[in-house]
Design a protein around this motif. Structure first.
Motif, PDB file in Angstrom:
ATOM      1  N   PHE A  38      72.777 -45.289  64.956  1.00 38.72           N
ATOM      2  CA  PHE A  38      74.058 -45.355  65.812  1.00 38.72           C
ATOM      3  C   PHE A  38      74.917 -46.730  65.246  1.00 38.72           C
ATOM      4  N   ILE A  39      76.119 -46.248  64.925  1.00 39.86           N
ATOM      5  CA  ILE A  39      77.022 -47.497  64.455  1.00 39.86           C
ATOM      6  C   ILE A  39      78.472 -47.489  65.279  1.00 39.86           C
ATOM      7  N   GLY A  40      78.603 -48.591  65.851  1.00 38.91           N
ATOM      8  CA  GLY A  40      79.768 -48.739  66.642  1.00 38.91           C
ATOM      9  C   GLY A  40      80.502 -50.120  66.460  1.00 38.91           C
ATOM     10  N   ALA A  41      81.565 -50.485  66.937  1.00 37.40           N
ATOM     11  CA  ALA A  41      82.415 -51.384  66.916  1.00 37.40           C
ATOM     12  C   ALA A  41      83.189 -51.594  68.025  1.00 37.40           C
ATOM     13  N   ALA A  42      83.701 -52.946  68.371  1.00 36.79           N
ATOM     14  CA  ALA A  42      84.794 -53.158  69.530  1.00 36.79           C
ATOM     15  C   ALA A  42      85.867 -52.562  69.327  1.00 36.79           C
ATOM     16  N   VAL A  43      86.169 -52.520  68.044  1.00 34.44           N
ATOM     17  CA  VAL A  43      87.465 -51.818  67.589  1.00 34.44           C
ATOM     18  C   VAL A  43      87.452 -50.589  66.689  1.00 34.44           C
ATOM     19  N   PRO A  44      87.932 -49.534  66.610  1.00 35.07           N
ATOM     20  CA  PRO A  44      88.078 -48.503  65.738  1.00 35.07           C
ATOM     21  C   PRO A  44      87.739 -48.976  64.102  1.00 35.07           C
ATOM     22  N   LEU A  45      86.856 -48.171  63.553  1.00 31.76           N
ATOM     23  CA  LEU A  45      86.333 -48.471  62.244  1.00 31.76           C
ATOM     24  C   LEU A  45      87.294 -47.530  61.135  1.00 31.76           C
ATOM     25  N   THR A  46      87.344 -48.004  60.074  1.00 30.74           N
ATOM     26  CA  THR A  46      88.000 -47.127  58.998  1.00 30.74           C
ATOM     27  C   THR A  46      87.297 -46.186  58.370  1.00 30.74           C
ATOM     28  N   TYR A  47      87.928 -44.851  57.904  1.00 30.50           N
ATOM     29  CA  TYR A  47      87.185 -43.849  57.516  1.00 30.50           C
ATOM     30  C   TYR A  47      86.443 -44.172  56.256  1.00 30.50           C
ATOM     31  N   GLU A 206      78.817 -58.168  59.224  1.00 32.49           N
ATOM     32  CA  GLU A 206      79.595 -59.167  59.603  1.00 32.49           C
ATOM     33  C   GLU A 206      81.141 -58.972  59.148  1.00 32.49           C
ATOM     34  N   ASN A 207      81.340 -58.190  58.152  1.00 33.40           N
ATOM     35  CA  ASN A 207      82.905 -57.821  57.847  1.00 33.40           C
ATOM     36  C   ASN A 207      83.537 -57.037  59.009  1.00 33.40           C
ATOM     37  N   TYR A 208      82.830 -55.957  59.231  1.00 33.63           N
ATOM     38  CA  TYR A 208      83.278 -55.004  60.413  1.00 33.63           C
ATOM     39  C   TYR A 208      82.606 -55.240  61.803  1.00 33.63           C
ATOM     40  N   GLN A 209      82.113 -56.342  62.115  1.00 29.19           N
ATOM     41  CA  GLN A 209      81.695 -56.818  63.412  1.00 29.19           C
ATOM     42  C   GLN A 209      81.033 -55.173  63.939  1.00 29.19           C
ATOM     43  N   ILE A 211      77.995 -52.846  65.745  1.00 27.11           N
ATOM     44  CA  ILE A 211      77.191 -52.812  66.675  1.00 27.11           C
ATOM     45  C   ILE A 211      76.213 -51.708  66.247  1.00 27.11           C
ATOM     46  N   ILE A 212      74.909 -52.089  65.809  1.00 26.55           N
ATOM     47  CA  ILE A 212      73.940 -51.090  65.024  1.00 26.55           C
ATOM     48  C   ILE A 212      72.785 -51.347  66.013  1.00 26.55           C
ATOM     49  N   GLU A 213      72.448 -49.935  66.082  1.00 30.97           N
ATOM     50  CA  GLU A 213      71.045 -49.751  67.066  1.00 30.97           C
ATOM     51  C   GLU A 213      70.505 -48.265  66.333  1.00 30.97           C
ATOM     52  N   SER A 214      69.223 -48.331  66.425  1.00 31.96           N
ATOM     53  CA  SER A 214      68.630 -46.792  66.166  1.00 31.96           C
ATOM     54  C   SER A 214      68.690 -46.170  67.131  1.00 31.96           C
ATOM     55  N   ASN A 215      68.690 -44.768  66.914  1.00 30.22           N
ATOM     56  CA  ASN A 215      69.013 -43.855  67.868  1.00 30.22           C
ATOM     57  C   ASN A 215      67.708 -43.591  68.731  1.00 30.22           C
ATOM     58  N   GLY A 216      66.534 -43.972  68.159  1.00 26.64           N
ATOM     59  CA  GLY A 216      65.197 -43.928  69.075  1.00 26.64           C
ATOM     60  C   GLY A 216      65.276 -44.919  70.209  1.00 26.64           C
TER      61      GLY A 216
END
Length: 361
Positions: A38-47, A206-209, A211-216
């Motif tokens: 799962f990848i997220g961020a504090a702000v919307p990411l670019t496509y 680092e560039n996109y800030q 939030i990375i987490e395994s779905n497990g």
């Protein structure tokens, strides 16, 4: 008997309710928490990050997901709901949709969905507002009102189920949005999830800030939270059993006290203390069996009534899951509770001197 009936029915009701909830929740989680990362961020990411992620050796597919708030226009009112936009090709490569209607041709539904102009509605919306596959819903877009055909009904509890899932191209066309809320990532076969996460962190965190987490780990946390939430119902069941045990003990104590003279007469005719204990425990066992069986039937009936009432209020029809394990457990608990509760009155009755018991008023 009444106390045991209530205790057993409480066990059946709590287990039946939680079982019905968790069955649908786990089915949705298995599909919704898709892929490996799962990848997220504090702000919307670019496509464009999708192509960059898929260029990594450890990433096979990255599925973008975007949530926006839209207005659903009904006959006499406007309701705000969530529009979940996905890219059909990448999304189905990473995870899947859980369709409510098992008879639906899912291949045709996905083809219609992929062509645009159609949406999947959540089962909550479908049941609450009587929407079926083939109907249309009207959403307010940037320029006008746009009708979307309902291609299917899916299991979705995001935003309390007030969610429709649409095509990414429709979101760009009608709402002028092209950024990403989150990515569901499928790791390359043969590459571990930890290695895929390491590659993503080294290149883009680092560039996109990110939030990375395994779905497990997300599944484990969600499972823990659900167990903690439903543990409250287990406490209610334990309290009900304790109350039932006190009720049985009080009933048998009064029964033994009222029959003290009869017990003394039986002792004078040759009944041993052990036989007195067995007699009282047998009586308690009969109460336990009767209370347990009646409690099973009453508990199943109450569970169905509660589920129907919740469905009428929330608009979501929970499927009744027969709590087979709880049914056997509740009968055993009823029998064990009756025996333990009767043990003290039985021992007390067996130790009463014969002459004292005969002269008891």
């Amino acid at each position: 008997c009444a106390a045991l009936l209530i205790g057993v029915s409480m066990i059946v009701v709590t287990t039946g309710m939680t079982g019905s909830f968790t069955a649908d929740l786990y089915a949705w989680m298995d599909a919704y928490i898709g892929g490996d990362v799962f990848i997220g961020a504090a702000v919307p990411l670019t496509y464009e990050l999708k192509d960059k992620l898929e260029s990594l050796p450890g990433v096979e597919t990255a599925a973008p997901v975007r949530y926006i708030e839209v207005e659903w226009i009904q006959d006499d009112k406007i309701e705000k709901i969530s529009f979940m936009a996905v890219d059909p090709a990448s999304y189905t490569a990473v995870t899947r949709f859980v369709f409510s209607d098992s008879s639906l041709d899912q291949t045709l539904a996905m083809e219609e969905f992929g062509q645009g102009g159609s949406v999947f509605v959540s089962s909550v919306i479908a049941e609450k507002y009587g929407i079926q596959t083939g109907d249309s819903i009207k959403l307010k877009t940037l320029e006008s009102e746009q009708s979307f055909t309902v291609a299917g009904v899916i299991l979705d509890f995001y935003n309390q189920g007030l969610t429709v899932t649409g095509n990414w191209s429709d979101m760009k066309r009608y709402f002028d949005v092209d950024d990403v809320t989150t990515f569901f990532v499928k790791a390359t076969e043969g590459v571990g999830v930890d290695e895929a996460i390491r590659q993503i962190k080294d290149e883009y965190q680092e560039n996109y800030q990110l939030i990375i987490e395994s779905n497990g780990s997300i599944r484990q946390r969600a499972d823990k939270l659900m167990r903690q939430a439903f543990s409250m119902f287990d406490v209610l069941g334990i309290l009900a059993v304790m109350v039932a045990a006190l009720g049985v003990m009080n009933t048998l104590s009064m029964s033994v006290s009222e029959r003290t003279r009869e017990i003394g007469m039986l002792r004078s005719l040759g009944m041993t203390r052990f036989q007195v204990i067995r007699m009282i425990l047998a009586e308690a066992g009969l109460l336990g069996i009767i209370g347990g069986v009646l409690g099973l039937g009453f508990g199943i009936l109450l569970t169905r009534i509660f589920l129907a009432a919740m469905g009428a209020m929330s608009g979501y029809d929970l499927e009744f899951v027969m709590p087979v394990k709880a049914m056997w457990l509740s009968v055993v608990v009823a029998l064990a509770t009756s025996q333990l509760a009767a043990l003290l009155p039985a021992i007390r009755a067996s130790r009463t001197p014969v002459l004292t018991a005969i002269h008891y008023e």
